[in-house]
Motif scaffolding. Structure first.
Motif, PDB file in Angstrom:
ATOM      1  N   TYR A   1       0.868  -1.147   0.000  1.00 48.41           N
ATOM      2  CA  TYR A   1       0.000   0.000   0.000  1.00 48.41           C
ATOM      3  C   TYR A   1       0.912   1.205   0.000  1.00 48.41           C
ATOM      4  O   TYR A   1       1.754   1.356   0.877  1.00 48.41           O
ATOM      5  N   ASN A   2       0.813   2.003  -1.037  1.00 49.46           N
ATOM      6  CA  ASN A   2       1.654   3.184  -1.074  1.00 49.46           C
ATOM      7  C   ASN A   2       1.009   4.273  -0.251  1.00 49.46           C
ATOM      8  O   ASN A   2       0.037   4.882  -0.668  1.00 49.46           O
ATOM      9  N   LEU A   3       1.547   4.435   0.909  1.00 48.21           N
ATOM     10  CA  LEU A   3       0.986   5.451   1.789  1.00 48.21           C
ATOM     11  C   LEU A   3       1.578   6.776   1.356  1.00 48.21           C
ATOM     12  O   LEU A   3       2.778   6.953   1.330  1.00 48.21           O
ATOM     13  N   ASN A   4       0.716   7.661   0.979  1.00 51.55           N
ATOM     14  CA  ASN A   4       1.174   8.991   0.612  1.00 51.55           C
ATOM     15  C   ASN A   4       0.875   9.889   1.781  1.00 51.55           C
ATOM     16  O   ASN A   4      -0.029  10.681   1.743  1.00 51.55           O
ATOM     17  N   PRO A   5       1.622   9.713   2.866  1.00 52.96           N
ATOM     18  CA  PRO A   5       1.218  10.494   4.014  1.00 52.96           C
ATOM     19  C   PRO A   5       1.369  11.931   3.580  1.00 52.96           C
ATOM     20  O   PRO A   5       2.424  12.309   3.101  1.00 52.96           O
ATOM     21  N   TYR A   6       0.334  12.661   3.666  1.00 47.71           N
ATOM     22  CA  TYR A   6       0.417  14.018   3.199  1.00 47.71           C
ATOM     23  C   TYR A   6       1.420  14.727   4.084  1.00 47.71           C
ATOM     24  O   TYR A   6       1.276  14.764   5.298  1.00 47.71           O
ATOM     25  N   ILE A   7       2.477  15.202   3.482  1.00 48.50           N
ATOM     26  CA  ILE A   7       3.468  15.919   4.276  1.00 48.50           C
ATOM     27  C   ILE A   7       3.109  17.389   4.160  1.00 48.50           C
ATOM     28  O   ILE A   7       3.352  18.010   3.126  1.00 48.50           O
ATOM     29  N   PRO A   8       2.514  17.922   5.188  1.00 47.47           N
ATOM     30  CA  PRO A   8       2.057  19.305   5.064  1.00 47.47           C
ATOM     31  C   PRO A   8       3.243  20.268   4.994  1.00 47.47           C
ATOM     32  O   PRO A   8       4.330  19.946   5.466  1.00 47.47           O
ATOM     33  N   ARG A   9       3.013  21.412   4.382  1.00 45.95           N
ATOM     34  CA  ARG A   9       4.024  22.460   4.425  1.00 45.95           C
ATOM     35  C   ARG A   9       4.132  22.904   5.868  1.00 45.95           C
ATOM     36  O   ARG A   9       3.179  22.800   6.633  1.00 45.95           O
ATOM     37  N   ARG A  10       5.307  23.379   6.211  1.00 46.38           N
ATOM     38  CA  ARG A  10       5.470  23.812   7.602  1.00 46.38           C
ATOM     39  C   ARG A  10       4.630  25.065   7.848  1.00 46.38           C
ATOM     40  O   ARG A  10       4.505  25.903   6.968  1.00 46.38           O
ATOM     41  N   PRO A  11       4.075  25.150   9.033  1.00 46.34           N
ATOM     42  CA  PRO A  11       3.295  26.353   9.338  1.00 46.34           C
ATOM     43  C   PRO A  11       4.215  27.573   9.455  1.00 46.34           C
ATOM     44  O   PRO A  11       5.416  27.425   9.708  1.00 46.34           O
ATOM     45  N   ILE A  12       3.652  28.732   9.280  1.00 42.88           N
ATOM     46  CA  ILE A  12       4.408  29.973   9.464  1.00 42.88           C
ATOM     47  C   ILE A  12       3.839  30.683  10.687  1.00 42.88           C
ATOM     48  O   ILE A  12       2.624  30.814  10.814  1.00 42.88           O
TER      49      ILE A  12
ATOM     50  N   ILE B   1      10.581   7.531   9.317  1.00 45.97           N
ATOM     51  CA  ILE B   1       9.990   8.682   8.638  1.00 45.97           C
ATOM     52  C   ILE B   1       8.824   9.215   9.442  1.00 45.97           C
ATOM     53  O   ILE B   1       8.626  10.407   9.561  1.00 45.97           O
ATOM     54  N   PHE B   2       8.077   8.273  10.033  1.00 52.92           N
ATOM     55  CA  PHE B   2       6.933   8.716  10.812  1.00 52.92           C
ATOM     56  C   PHE B   2       7.366   9.421  12.075  1.00 52.92           C
ATOM     57  O   PHE B   2       6.885  10.472  12.419  1.00 52.92           O
ATOM     58  N   TRP B   3       8.293   8.794  12.736  1.00 49.80           N
ATOM     59  CA  TRP B   3       8.608   9.343  14.060  1.00 49.80           C
ATOM     60  C   TRP B   3       9.562  10.532  13.971  1.00 49.80           C
ATOM     61  O   TRP B   3       9.622  11.331  14.866  1.00 49.80           O
ATOM     62  N   ASN B   4      10.289  10.594  12.873  1.00 48.03           N
ATOM     63  CA  ASN B   4      11.138  11.770  12.709  1.00 48.03           C
ATOM     64  C   ASN B   4      10.430  12.876  11.953  1.00 48.03           C
ATOM     65  O   ASN B   4      11.025  13.849  11.552  1.00 48.03           O
ATOM     66  N   PHE B   5       9.178  12.661  11.751  1.00 46.35           N
ATOM     67  CA  PHE B   5       8.353  13.637  11.074  1.00 46.35           C
ATOM     68  C   PHE B   5       8.501  14.952  11.825  1.00 46.35           C
ATOM     69  O   PHE B   5       8.078  15.074  12.965  1.00 46.35           O
ATOM     70  N   ASP B   6       9.166  15.926  11.191  1.00 45.62           N
ATOM     71  CA  ASP B   6       9.537  17.084  11.994  1.00 45.62           C
ATOM     72  C   ASP B   6       8.339  17.990  12.237  1.00 45.62           C
ATOM     73  O   ASP B   6       7.421  18.058  11.435  1.00 45.62           O
ATOM     74  N   ASP B   7       8.367  18.626  13.382  1.00 46.63           N
ATOM     75  CA  ASP B   7       7.282  19.555  13.675  1.00 46.63           C
ATOM     76  C   ASP B   7       7.845  20.976  13.769  1.00 46.63           C
ATOM     77  O   ASP B   7       7.516  21.733  14.658  1.00 46.63           O
ATOM     78  N   LEU B   8       8.738  21.256  12.845  1.00 47.96           N
ATOM     79  CA  LEU B   8       9.326  22.592  12.823  1.00 47.96           C
ATOM     80  C   LEU B   8       8.342  23.582  12.218  1.00 47.96           C
ATOM     81  O   LEU B   8       7.525  23.228  11.390  1.00 47.96           O
ATOM     82  N   LYS B   9       8.482  24.793  12.669  1.00 48.77           N
ATOM     83  CA  LYS B   9       7.659  25.865  12.106  1.00 48.77           C
ATOM     84  C   LYS B   9       8.581  26.961  11.639  1.00 48.77           C
ATOM     85  O   LYS B   9       9.669  27.137  12.189  1.00 48.77           O
ATOM     86  N   LEU B  10       8.143  27.672  10.633  1.00 49.41           N
ATOM     87  CA  LEU B  10       8.950  28.784  10.139  1.00 49.41           C
ATOM     88  C   LEU B  10       8.528  30.032  10.916  1.00 49.41           C
ATOM     89  O   LEU B  10       7.398  30.497  10.803  1.00 49.41           O
ATOM     90  N   GLN B  11       9.464  30.509  11.720  1.00 47.86           N
ATOM     91  CA  GLN B  11       9.122  31.696  12.507  1.00 47.86           C
ATOM     92  C   GLN B  11       9.609  32.950  11.794  1.00 47.86           C
ATOM     93  O   GLN B  11      10.736  33.003  11.293  1.00 47.86           O
ATOM     94  N   LEU B  12       8.746  33.933  11.779  1.00 46.79           N
ATOM     95  CA  LEU B  12       9.102  35.203  11.147  1.00 46.79           C
ATOM     96  C   LEU B  12       9.439  36.239  12.212  1.00 46.79           C
ATOM     97  O   LEU B  12       9.129  36.075  13.389  1.00 46.79           O
ATOM     98  N   THR B  13      10.060  37.303  11.757  1.00 50.45           N
ATOM     99  CA  THR B  13      10.377  38.399  12.669  1.00 50.45           C
ATOM    100  C   THR B  13       9.192  39.351  12.775  1.00 50.45           C
ATOM    101  O   THR B  13       9.198  40.273  13.577  1.00 50.45           O
ATOM    102  N   ILE B  14       8.176  39.093  11.959  1.00 48.61           N
ATOM    103  CA  ILE B  14       6.988  39.949  11.929  1.00 48.61           C
ATOM    104  C   ILE B  14       6.262  39.890  13.279  1.00 48.61           C
ATOM    105  O   ILE B  14       6.135  38.819  13.875  1.00 48.61           O
ATOM    106  N   ALA B  15       5.808  41.048  13.737  1.00 55.10           N
ATOM    107  CA  ALA B  15       4.972  41.100  14.936  1.00 55.10           C
ATOM    108  C   ALA B  15       3.545  41.351  14.464  1.00 55.10           C
ATOM    109  O   ALA B  15       3.239  42.434  13.971  1.00 55.10           O
ATOM    110  N   LEU B  16       2.708  40.334  14.599  1.00 52.22           N
ATOM    111  CA  LEU B  16       1.359  40.423  14.035  1.00 52.22           C
ATOM    112  C   LEU B  16       0.568  41.641  14.540  1.00 52.22           C
ATOM    113  O   LEU B  16      -0.040  42.336  13.737  1.00 52.22           O
ATOM    114  N   PRO B  17       0.579  41.921  15.862  1.00 52.79           N
ATOM    115  CA  PRO B  17      -0.217  43.080  16.300  1.00 52.79           C
ATOM    116  C   PRO B  17       0.262  44.387  15.654  1.00 52.79           C
ATOM    117  O   PRO B  17      -0.550  45.228  15.298  1.00 52.79           O
ATOM    118  N   LEU B  18       1.576  44.538  15.501  1.00 51.43           N
ATOM    119  CA  LEU B  18       2.108  45.753  14.887  1.00 51.43           C
ATOM    120  C   LEU B  18       1.756  45.800  13.404  1.00 51.43           C
ATOM    121  O   LEU B  18       1.381  46.854  12.872  1.00 51.43           O
TER     122      LEU B  18
END
Lengths: 171, 586
Positions: free
Chosen positions: B60-71, B224-241
């Motif tokens: 079974y070819n599992l195509n685990p959807y690898i989501p783009r990292r959140p920002i 692959i499953f367990w090393n599935f990274d949960d990194l997020k792309l952090q910006l320098t942007i300050a949302l309230p500003l």
């Protein structure tokens, strides 16, 4: 003719001989007697052979016993391993489903909370809400107090000298 | 007797035949088995297909959807994330309930659909009628749990796919960009330029299915499953500003009927951008409904003649060249002729000549004549080299796509006539991006360093550890002492000069207004079209942030940097000072 035929039949099948054994054997011809004596001698010789089992056969026997024991062990362990594999598979797919579920919930949660955040922010634009953007004017800035030298632990102990409370003896 | 013998032979022959048939059959079976099991699996002939066939059934070819990292922004507000959206199809042929009942049941979830419209759709085709797109996961779950008389509804089909979701809608769209729905590739902003950081490698995982259809992991792929990274792309942007800046800009643009506008706030020490807003903007969730020209961030991709906001930079260059000192004063005649071209101060009509003025006053009055007289003291070729050294013709290196380098005239053209240096002295005759001007202002604030503006802080894990951070270059362009002197001069613009409307009580703010003519694409300048701007640095006693506000083509009369851009700057400064908890200067 009848007696003849009777004589023939025992030759063909041993069963008949045994089944007719209750009948008197005296009428039987010397030929059958001869056979009987032969049989006895055969049995004797077999018995004598059994008592002298050769070493190689013995070792074969040991091999057979030990290998069947080994086979038993292997069957047991393979059954065990099979069970374990089935169990891991089940746990694995269960946990994977669980993981997917949690990920979905996390996404749902983030989406909802961020959407609410955005909605709230959008609402502040409506004048009727009376919400205004905070400015430094409305902020109270406190001057940091002068840093006080830390008292050493010993000093603290001295000041907090434990004084035994005087209680009346008869209390 | 012979008959008996013949019979016996017949029986023997029969036996032999039966034996032969059985043996042949056995060999046949063995050879077939050999073909299937040995040749079919390891051979290279067409029988190899069997092995593939078997594998297909099991694997079974599992195509685990690898989501783009959140920002996320600098305060961990989510700016972009992937979520599952569902498309609802119905197959009326499979319906076991009345169509009306099904329509009524569906309508409880799909509140925007009308029952008669649903019924019409049911009559369109027997199978595969698309009812609704972009259903959220909770809506899909509601549909799955729909029951009519306690029996599940047959003939409903939910197909899910992943879509990028931008909860803040247009607030950060100029920075983030959007992802194309079908190709799942970033098309604008960070989504496009940081594809490598955002897209995790698509991995197809092959799994084996057991008899029950459960998935069996293969040990080496489990990682692959367990090393599935949960990194997020952090910006320098300050949302309230960012939000405050957009609100302030939108409001003012409406007020003065402007074509477009931009606000950028940057940390002067490291070049991290706290807010970057350009208007008009678009909602990346429905990008297809907007004009394609909105997808570029004009604050970095369009050039403009900076005008007076460039004057402080020129003063710094004059200090560097050693042609002025703290006590320099200039006689401002209000109007002059250079190479036969008349040049006036913007306020010549009302105030005439300013007379003898010092450097601070040149900036306060935004005196063109004063600037011309300072810059003419520098040899044109030296001045040209100085401008080049500032990197006007180079990009700042921001991590967003589509940045354009500024344009200086050719050295020969520039040095041949005095008019070139004269116009450059008040920031015209060359073009740069608003971001470049901000970078130069930041150099005045931070002691003369050109920092690399950036919006990406790094890849961060849930524990707050960075796994990747950008390497940023800095370049010294002014001596720290000179930068500090110019900063002090700029402060007087806000306390006494044209920048007073940007004043925030209690804070020392340096600033400079700018109102420049707009260059026409056909050469010369457009009549009545101007671009107003304001640059600010806070707080002067310990400079931390630089800001630029640009409003393009305000149509309201009396639109200047001081009346259009400076009030926006004041609002944004208020939010900035509050959010960054900067105490008043006194």
């Amino acid at each position: 003719m009848q007696s003849r035929s009777r004589q023939v039949t025992p030759l063909k099948g041993k069963k008949r001989v045994s089944s007719n054994s209750t009948k008197p054997r005296k009428s039987v011809t010397p030929i059958s007697k001869k056979r009987q004596t032969n049989k006895v001698s055969m049995i004797e010789s077999l018995e004598s052979r059994r008592s002298k089992i050769p070493g190689w056969l013995k070792s074969f026997k040991i091999l057979e016993n030990s290998s069947s024991f080994l086979a038993f062990c292997l069957i047991c362990s393979s059954l065990g391993i099979y069970g374990w594999i089935v169990l891991t598979q089940q746990t694995w797919s269960q946990q994977y489903r669980n993981l997917e579920n949690l990920q979905r919930q996390e996404r749902d949660f983030t989406v909802t909370s961020e959407t609410i955040k955005n909605q709230l922010a959008e609402e502040t634009k409506i004048k009727e809400t009376d919400l205004i953007a905070p400015t430094p004017e409305q902020t109270i800035f406190l001057k940091s107090s002068n840093s006080r030298p830390l008292k050493s632990a010993n000093q603290e102990l001295e000041t907090n000298n434990f004084q035994p409370i005087k209680l009346p003896l008869g209390y | 007797m012979p008959k008996q013998i013949a019979n016996e032979n017949k029986v023997k022959l029969r036996l032999l035949l039966v034996w032969l048939i059985l043996i042949l059959g056995m060999f046949g079976l063995i050879s077939r088995l050999y073909k299937l099991q040995v040749i079919g699996v390891i051979g290279k002939n067409e029988q190899h297909e069997l092995a593939e066939e078997a594998l297909k059934q099991r694997q079974y070819n599992l195509n685990p959807y690898i989501p783009r990292r959140p920002i996320i922004d600098r305060y961990n507000n989510t700016l972009a994330l992937d979520r599952i959206v569902n498309t609802l199809y119905v197959h009326p042929i499979q319906f076991k309930h009345q169509k009306l009942e099904i329509a009524q049941a569906l309508q409880t979830v799909l509140t925007e659909q009308k029952i008669d419209e649903l019924l019409k759709k049911f009559d369109l085709k027997n199978t595969g009628v698309m009812i609704e797109d972009n259903l959220s996961e909770s809506e899909a779950n509601q549909i799955r749990s729909l029951r009519i008389n306690k029996t599940p509804i047959d003939g409903l089909d939910l197909v899910n796919k992943y879509a990028r979701f931008y909860p803040q809608e247009n607030t950060v769209s100029d920075v983030i960009g959007y992802v194309q729905l079908d190709s799942r590739k970033g098309q604008a902003g960070l989504e496009s330029s940081q594809e490598k950081l955002l897209a995790r490698d698509p991995k197809v995982i092959q799994l084996i299915r057991d008899g029950k259809g459960n998935l069996i992991p293969l040990s080496n792929q489990q990682e692959i499953f367990w090393n599935f990274d949960d990194l997020k792309l952090q910006l320098t942007i300050a949302l309230p500003l960012q939000r405050a800046a957009r609100d302030a800009l939108q409001e003012q643009m409406k007020e003065v009927d402007a074509l477009r506008g931009a606000v950028i706030v940057m940390d002067v020490h490291d070049g991290s951008i706290l807010a970057m807003v350009s208007e008009p903007s678009y909602d990346p969730n429905n990008y297809s409904q907007f004009d394609i020209s909105l997808f570029k961030n004009w604050a970095i991709s369009d050039l403009y003649e900076p005008g007076s906001t460039f004057k402080p930079i020129n003063i710094a260059l004059a200090f560097e060249a050693g042609v002025i000192d703290d006590n320099t004063s200039i006689i401002d005649t209000g109007k002059t002729m250079v190479d036969g071209w008349p040049i006036l101060n913007h306020d010549f009509g009302e105030k005439g000549a300013h007379g003898n003025i010092n450097l601070g006053q040149i900036l306060q009055y935004s005196s063109n004549i004063g600037m011309i007289k300072i810059i003419e003291r520098i040899k044109p070729s030296t001045y040209y080299e100085q401008l080049k050294k500032l990197g006007l013709e180079q990009i700042t290196g921001i991590d967003l796509p589509g940045e354009v380098a500024g344009k200086l005239k050719d050295k020969n053209v520039f040095t041949r006539a005095n008019i070139e240096s004269a116009t450059a002295s008040f920031g015209q005759g060359f073009s740069v991006t608003p971001l470049k001007i901000l970078q130069l202002q930041a150099a005045i604030a931070n002691g003369g360093k050109l920092v690399t503006p950036h919006v990406v802080k790094g890849l961060i894990d849930p524990k707050g550890k960075y796994h990747w951070q950008p390497e940023l270059k800095t370049k010294q362009v002014f001596a720290p002492k000179i930068a500090h002197k110019v900063l002090k001069l700029m402060e007087t613009v806000v306390t006494e000069g044209s920048g007073q409307s940007a004043q925030v009580e209690g804070y020392r703010i340096a600033g400079k207004t700018g109102t420049a003519q707009k260059a026409s694409p056909r050469g010369g300048y457009l009549p009545n079209a101007k671009i107003t701007s304001f640059v600010a640095i806070v707080p002067v006693d310990n400079p931390r942030y630089a800001m630029i506000v640009v409003v393009d083509e305000p149509k309201k009369p009396y639109s200047f940097g001081s009346t259009v851009a400076a009030p926006i700057a004041q609002k944004v400064l208020n939010s900035l000072l509050f959010q960054e908890k900067i105490p008043p200067s006194n």
